[in-house]
Scaffold this motif. Structure first.
Motif, PDB file in Angstrom:
ATOM      1  N   PHE A  33      36.588  38.587  41.173  1.00 55.59           N
ATOM      2  CA  PHE A  33      35.193  39.005  41.101  1.00 55.59           C
ATOM      3  C   PHE A  33      34.418  38.587  42.352  1.00 55.59           C
ATOM      4  CE2 PHE A  33      30.776  38.008  39.903  1.00 55.59           C
ATOM      5  CZ  PHE A  33      30.372  39.277  39.505  1.00 55.59           C
ATOM      6  N   ASP A  34      34.716  37.399  42.891  1.00 54.42           N
ATOM      7  CA  ASP A  34      34.006  36.875  44.059  1.00 54.42           C
ATOM      8  C   ASP A  34      35.032  36.293  45.015  1.00 54.42           C
ATOM      9  OD1 ASP A  34      32.239  35.892  45.876  1.00 54.42           O
ATOM     10  OD2 ASP A  34      31.400  34.330  44.582  1.00 54.42           O
ATOM     11  N   VAL A  35      35.143  36.933  46.185  1.00 52.13           N
ATOM     12  CA  VAL A  35      36.119  36.471  47.172  1.00 52.13           C
ATOM     13  C   VAL A  35      35.781  35.066  47.664  1.00 52.13           C
ATOM     14  CG1 VAL A  35      37.219  37.037  49.382  1.00 52.13           C
ATOM     15  CG2 VAL A  35      36.501  38.858  47.835  1.00 52.13           C
ATOM     16  N   TYR A  36      34.489  34.744  47.671  1.00 53.43           N
ATOM     17  CA  TYR A  36      34.048  33.432  48.139  1.00 53.43           C
ATOM     18  C   TYR A  36      33.860  32.472  46.963  1.00 53.43           C
ATOM     19  CZ  TYR A  36      33.038  36.264  52.242  1.00 53.43           C
ATOM     20  OH  TYR A  36      33.135  37.123  53.297  1.00 53.43           O
ATOM     21  N   PHE A  37      34.720  32.573  45.984  1.00 61.04           N
ATOM     22  CA  PHE A  37      34.635  31.732  44.798  1.00 61.04           C
ATOM     23  C   PHE A  37      34.886  30.283  45.177  1.00 61.04           C
ATOM     24  CE2 PHE A  37      37.217  29.704  41.418  1.00 61.04           C
ATOM     25  CZ  PHE A  37      36.202  29.511  40.498  1.00 61.04           C
ATOM     26  N   THR A  38      34.067  29.392  44.626  1.00 61.06           N
ATOM     27  CA  THR A  38      34.211  27.952  44.872  1.00 61.06           C
ATOM     28  C   THR A  38      34.274  27.235  43.541  1.00 61.06           C
ATOM     29  OG1 THR A  38      31.809  27.705  44.984  1.00 61.06           O
ATOM     30  CG2 THR A  38      32.972  28.040  47.073  1.00 61.06           C
ATOM     31  N   GLU A  80      36.002  25.539  48.343  1.00 56.94           N
ATOM     32  CA  GLU A  80      36.381  26.946  48.410  1.00 56.94           C
ATOM     33  C   GLU A  80      37.853  27.119  48.040  1.00 56.94           C
ATOM     34  OE1 GLU A  80      35.485  28.521  52.216  1.00 56.94           O
ATOM     35  OE2 GLU A  80      33.308  28.244  52.017  1.00 56.94           O
ATOM     36  N   VAL A  81      38.173  28.308  47.586  1.00 60.08           N
ATOM     37  CA  VAL A  81      39.535  28.588  47.152  1.00 60.08           C
ATOM     38  C   VAL A  81      40.406  28.781  48.384  1.00 60.08           C
ATOM     39  CG1 VAL A  81      41.014  30.147  45.855  1.00 60.08           C
ATOM     40  CG2 VAL A  81      38.710  29.644  45.032  1.00 60.08           C
ATOM     41  N   HIS A  82      41.406  27.896  48.537  1.00 59.62           N
ATOM     42  CA  HIS A  82      42.386  28.053  49.622  1.00 59.62           C
ATOM     43  C   HIS A  82      43.596  28.831  49.120  1.00 59.62           C
ATOM     44  CE1 HIS A  82      40.075  25.394  52.176  1.00 59.62           C
ATOM     45  NE2 HIS A  82      40.077  24.460  51.215  1.00 59.62           N
TER      46      HIS A  82
END
Length: 305
Positions: free
Chosen positions: A274-279, A286-288
């Protein structure tokens, strides 16, 4: 002196749009009265008024004429717009109402003309005899001439702004103001407020999609609730692994995103899609990469029975 009179007349001249609005209001009133009248016969036999519809309409219009133009020198639409009729044939510069003969001829030309047109149309429609052929042609010719005269009068009215209908021109009555028109004062405070609010709303609509609300919320939560312990320690993973950082339930297929918190696989995956910049909502990391839980942590500690 003559120039002053012309300036006074031009200042008190009724606008073309006001005269046309008065005619439209009159038509709307007639339709309203006729619809209210027909509703009185709603429970009777259908088509009861069909035979005598032109006569019934003429009686209603005469009733309206009696209490509007005949008594108040103005139609209902004109009264709403502060307009009334004036006798144009009078040499006196002051206001002179239409004479009694002008009012009667006004009713004859308007009400009687419409009644005659509708009655002749019904007569020619119901009787298909050869004897009515020439009469029908003559009546249609006269009606066509009147329509043409009305069109020419309307074009002249658009140019000069006087005598909106052919009947007014023939009878010599035109529209004037009942009371002197005051200078209209326009306030712009309300318009300024509306423009300011619309500009602010457009700015918010442009700005809000650019703000990562979830990341901002995670930052605020990380400041309010400081984290303790090493971020990559197994003990911290074991303690925080008892519940998902998103749904708060026991993690199903526990995964990590590069921080010390544990997530359900479906919670983390759906949030990342849903959100590429999800944290992480707990620490703001941030998601690595989405990785399953390390094998060094026992599943009994993550999902205790």
């Amino acid at each position: 002196m003559a120039s002053r009179k012309e300036n006074a007349k031009s200042a008190n001249r009724v606008l073309r749009i006001s005269q046309l609005d008065a005619l439209e209001l009159n038509k709307a009133l007639e339709q309203l009265v006729w619809s209210q009248f027909t509703q009185c016969f709603h429970g009777f036999k259908p088509g009861l008024l069909a035979r005598f519809e032109p006569e019934v309409k003429a009686c209603l219009w005469v009733f309206l004429w009696r209490f509007t133009i005949y008594s108040k020198n103005a139609t209902v639409g004109q009264s709403v717009l502060n307009i009334k009729y004036k006798n144009d044939f009078s040499p006196n510069l002051r206001y002179q109402p239409p004479s009694k003969n002008q009012k009667i001829w006004y009713a004859v030309c308007t009400i009687g003309g419409r009644w005659l047109e509708e009655r002749c149309y019904d007569l020619f429609r119901n009787h298909h005899l050869a004897s009515f052929g020439k009469v029908k042609q003559c009546v249609n010719f006269v009606i066509g001439l009147l329509k043409l005269g009305g069109l020419i009068n309307f074009l002249i009215f658009l140019q000069r702004g006087k005598f909106a209908t052919l009947t007014e021109r023939l009878l010599g009555i035109h529209s004037v103001f009942c009371k002197p028109q005051n200078i209209r004062e326009v306030g712009f405070e309300y318009m300024n407020r509306e423009l300011l609010w619309h500009g602010f709303a457009e700015f918010l609509i442009f700005l809000l999609p650019l703000i990562n609300v979830q990341k901002l919320k995670a930052k605020l939560s990380s400041w309010c609730i400081p984290l303790t312990g090493a971020p990559n320690s197994d003990n911290t993973l074991a303690t925080s692994g008892k519940e998902c950082a998103l749904c708060g339930e026991r993690p199903t297929m526990p995964h990590t995103i590069g921080c010390e918190h544990i997530f359900c696989y479906f919670c983390a995956k759906s949030s990342f899609l849903f959100d590429v910049y999800f944290t992480c909502p707990k620490c703001g990391t941030e998601v690595h990469s989405l990785q399953p839980l390390k094998s060094g942590i026992e599943m009994s500690e993550v999902n205790p029975l």
